[in-house]
Scaffold this active site. Structure first.
Site, short mmCIF file in Angstrom:
data_model
loop_
_atom_site.label_atom_id
_atom_site.label_comp_id
_atom_site.label_asym_id
_atom_site.label_seq_id
_atom_site.Cartn_x
_atom_site.Cartn_y
_atom_site.Cartn_z
N SER A 269 -1.42 1.94 40.94
CA SER A 269 -2.65 1.89 40.76
C SER A 269 -2.68 1.58 39.12
CB SER A 269 -2.87 3.34 40.54
OG SER A 269 -2.68 3.78 39.48
N ASP A 270 -3.42 1.04 38.56
CA ASP A 270 -4.04 0.23 37.32
C ASP A 270 -3.35 1.81 36.65
OD1 ASP A 270 -4.06 -0.67 35.25
OD2 ASP A 270 -5.72 -1.99 35.41
#
Ligand code: BGC
Length: 744
Positions: A269-270
């Site tokens: 994920s970011d």
């Protein structure tokens, strides 16, 4: 084992890796499996979590933002000696355009229109990063950006999917080498999947609404190119894509990325994005967020702590099958095996100093910077300058700014070391009288959250109005005393990048006012721009004789600028983005569809009545110290069958007096068909170096990939049997024209 023929080194076979992964997985507890899906964010101010204990228990698969390099081996030792399954950690950081030796920013790399330049830059970046103990970088950033207000335009390859795809593949090769696990290389990460660059209004993080047609024709191609180049990892974007956050978007992460493209690596994920699914109003709570992100195809939670908090419970109460956890863990283990971390988990701490001292790193950086710069104007051949100039004034707030020269992302464990433009000019002309005056400082109106990473003592206090006025007057007086003025203007490093969008594209602060005052002195003036995005420099374009777009050119930036200004290098870069005349003209890009009232038609209506939104400088534009002609367009056939290929050949001649580079660019337009298609689309390019008088014939190929498109009306990829225009030339306004037909 497969022997790699280029390097003679060995990469493990796929079957061998898979068997090893199964053996490791078979011995892991649920807690450890979730640990592999967990990335610990160890920013100096986030160390409260006691990472040693988490790692000792097998609760982390990767660590990011750790800037104290000595800790790498310390933590790795805990992982491989004390954790139950002894699985090594992956250390990760954003090495976007260089680690110690800084290269031009990715937007500048794209301006080279030379993928080998991007590959060389990222090869050095990877070597230094690996020597520092890193295994994984969060690059390349592949977001197409058509809105120059969006700050992160600096991190990508600009507005065009074809150029973007070429730069994507090149950067993946640079970071990863010939195969995943190549010595002196790291894992790459294609980010931010997908659509992030189309944020509403160019406002960073704002929602994105893109049709499937736009995604597939424009925003996906660089990502797909990265998959074809065997990129190891992907990062999901922060924002909502058509109301579904990318981090929880199964269509993106599962159906397209894995199902259609066959991506076999893992998705991270970011930062904090799994937890953000709750803040964004998508997930009910952390548990819901963890379940939906994992189910969407998100392997690793970057720093939000949501996976470690909830995944085990979800499995234990039967809400999540263990098979989904296992499937998420496998590619993470696979990359660790491929990197050889089980055999060689540690880094030699003396290595970095040796590696960064390699002289070729700096020379590569200088060469890449030279090749990335774009000459925007050169009236009367003012450039190149004579080295006999004895009285030079260097003016502007960025002329001696290391930060602006190095550009964005230099925040973690960074040691500034750039040659500024002032230093580069002084080194080039040791005998000349070079006077410098910065003029008023420039600063953001609203501070960046990222300033939190700048130690208080390094933060510049704001300049008082009287000081600014005094600096302004000094700058004018300094210019008055010179025979020639080099003005270095643009944006500070914190004015582009993440959380650095702006509504205007004007030169910030009093820079244009100062430029006008200096030009009014009647001296020859050269404007050097250091900036991370297109700027609306309309006045300069009209009134300053020579303008060099140097972007944020990196460690050797000042030397490269001096090389170009004094003719030791001939600029050959081209713009990878259109330069709008106003911020409010964004998004502005060349590959638009025609309308019922196109320019030149009898029914033409100006799009705005207060100034035409035609770019100040078009996509693909850039000048040279020599001149070129592109002639003799030849097609290998007037007709090509659907699925077939044809070639387009032109002659390029250096018609000037010095050697130089031209970028031959090929654009097409499908005249009619199942869908309206853009009036021009780049479908081929090649940068060539030619001696004075030399002619080269350049051949570019158009095949089904170049001639097909995702059809909105058919809901699938197709190639229409239709007539096409083709133009070849030196920018997106190329006039040399031909035509051909695709037939059924
Ligand atoms: C950025 C990513 C970056 C990550 C890790 C985020 O804020 O959006 O591009 O890779 O942080 O530093």
């Amino acid at each position: 084992m497969d022997v790699n023929t280029n390097t003679g080194s060995t990469a493990p076979s796929d079957a061998g890796v898979a068997a090893r992964v199964e053996a490791i997985l078979g011995g892991m507890s649920l807690y450890e499996k979730v640990g592999q899906l967990t990335q610990l964010g160890l920013l100096p101010n986030m160390l409260g979590a006691n990472p040693e204990d988490v790692i000792r228990l097998g609760g982390a698969g990767s660590v990011l933002w750790l800037t104290d390099r000595k800790q790498y081996n310390v933590l790795q030792k805990i992982a491989v000696e004390e954790s139950p399954s002894k699985i090594p950690l992956l250390f990760a950081l954003d090495v976007i355009h260089g680690y110690r030796t800084v290269f031009p920013t990715p937007l500048a790399l794209a301006s080279s229109w030379d993928p080998s330049v991007a590959e060389r830059a990222q090869t050095v970046a990877a070597r230094e990063a690996r020597a520092a103990g890193l295994h994984w970088t969060f690059g390349p950033m592949l977001d197409i950006a058509r809105d120059a207000r969006w700050g992160r335009i600096v991190e990508g390859a600009g507005e065009d999917p074809f150029l973007g795809a070429a730069m994507a593949a090149a950067q993946v090769r640079g970071f990863q080498g010939d195969y995943i696990g190549s010595p002196e290389h790291v894992l790459a990460c294609a980010k931010h999947f997908a659509g992030y660059g189309a944020a509403d209004g160019g406002r960073d993080y704002d929602p994105v609404y893109l049709s499937e047609t736009q995604l597939r024709n424009t925003y996906f191609p660089p990502f797909q190119a990265a998959v074809k180049a065997n990129v190891a990892t992907f990062m999901s974007a922060y924002m909502d894509l058509n109301d579904v956050p990318a981090t929880g978007n199964r269509w993106l992460l599962h159906d397209v990325l894995r199902g259609e493209w066959g991506f076999g690596g893992f998705v991270v994920s970011d930062a904090f994005a799994v937890g953000n699914l709750v803040i964004q109003g998508f997930a009910r709570d952390g548990r819901d967020a963890a379940q939906r992100a994992l189910h969407a195809g998100l392997n690793m939670d970057m720093a939000s702590g949501t996976y470690p908090q909830h995944l085990a419970g979800l499995v234990e109460d039967g809400s999540l099958p263990m098979t989904e956890i296992d499937a998420a863990v496998r590619p993470i283990l696979e990359m660790k095996v491929r990197l050889g971390l089980f055999e060689n988990p540690y880094t030699d701490e003396s290595l970095l100093a040796q590696v960064i001292a390699r002289p070729e790193h700096r020379s590569e950086s200088r060469l890449v910077a030279q090749r990335s710069m774009v000459l925007l104007k050169n009236e009367g051949g003012l450039l190149p300058l004579s080295k006999n100039v004895s009285n030079l004034a260097v003016i502007g707030p960025l002329a001696d700014s290391m930060e602006a020269t190095e550009g964005s992302w230099m925040i973690f464990d960074h040691v500034p070391g750039a040659v500024t433009v002032l230093q580069g000019l002084r080194a080039k002309l040791p005998g000349a009288n070079i006077q410098y005056a910065p003029g008023p400082q420039i600063a953001r109106d609203i501070r960046s959250w990222f300033d939190n990473f700048t130690p208080e003592e390094n933060r510049k206090p704001a300049q008082a109005a009287e000081q600014a006025e005094a600096a302004y007057q000094t700058a004018i007086e300094t210019a008055r005393g010179a025979d020639l003025v080099v003005m270095v203007l643009g944006e500070n490093a914190d004015m582009a990048g993440e959380a650095a969008s702006r509504a205007s594209l004007d030169l910030p602060g009093r820079q244009e006012e100062l430029l006008k005052a200096v030009v009014a002195l009647g001296k020859p003036v050269v404007l050097v721009l250091l900036n991370g995005r297109p700027l609306s420099i309309n006045w300069a374009a009209e009134n300053v004789p020579a303008i060099l777009e140097a972007w944020e050119p990196g460690t050797e930036g000042g030397n490269a600028v001096a090389d170009i200004l004094f003719g030791d290098a001939n600029p050959g870069g081209k713009l990878p983005v259109s330069f709008p005349r106003k911020g409010s003209h964004a998004p502005l890009y060349y590959a638009r569809n025609l309308t019922h009232s196109p320019e030149g038609s009898p029914m033409y209506n100006p799009r705005y009545w207060d100034g035409l939104p035609v770019p100040l400088y078009p996509f693909g534009f850039g000048l040279s110290y020599t001149s070129f002609s592109i002639t003799n367009l030849q097609l290998s056939a007037a007709q090509v069958k659907v699925g077939g290929s044809l070639s387009v050949t032109v002659d390029v001649t250096n018609t000037g007096a010095v050697a130089g580079d031209e970028v031959v660019q090929l654009y097409i337009h499908q005249q009619a068909g199942s869908d309206s298609r853009p009036m021009r689309e780049l479908r081929g390019f090649e940068r060539v170096t030619l001696q004075p008088g030399e002619t080269r014939s350049v051949t570019l190929t158009l095949g089904p990939d170049e001639l097909g498109h995702w059809s909105s009306s058919a809901g699938k990829w197709l190639q229409d049997a239709e007539a096409f225009d083709v133009w070849v030339g030196a920018d997106s306004l190329a006039e040399l024209h031909g035509g051909f037909a695709v037939v059924g």
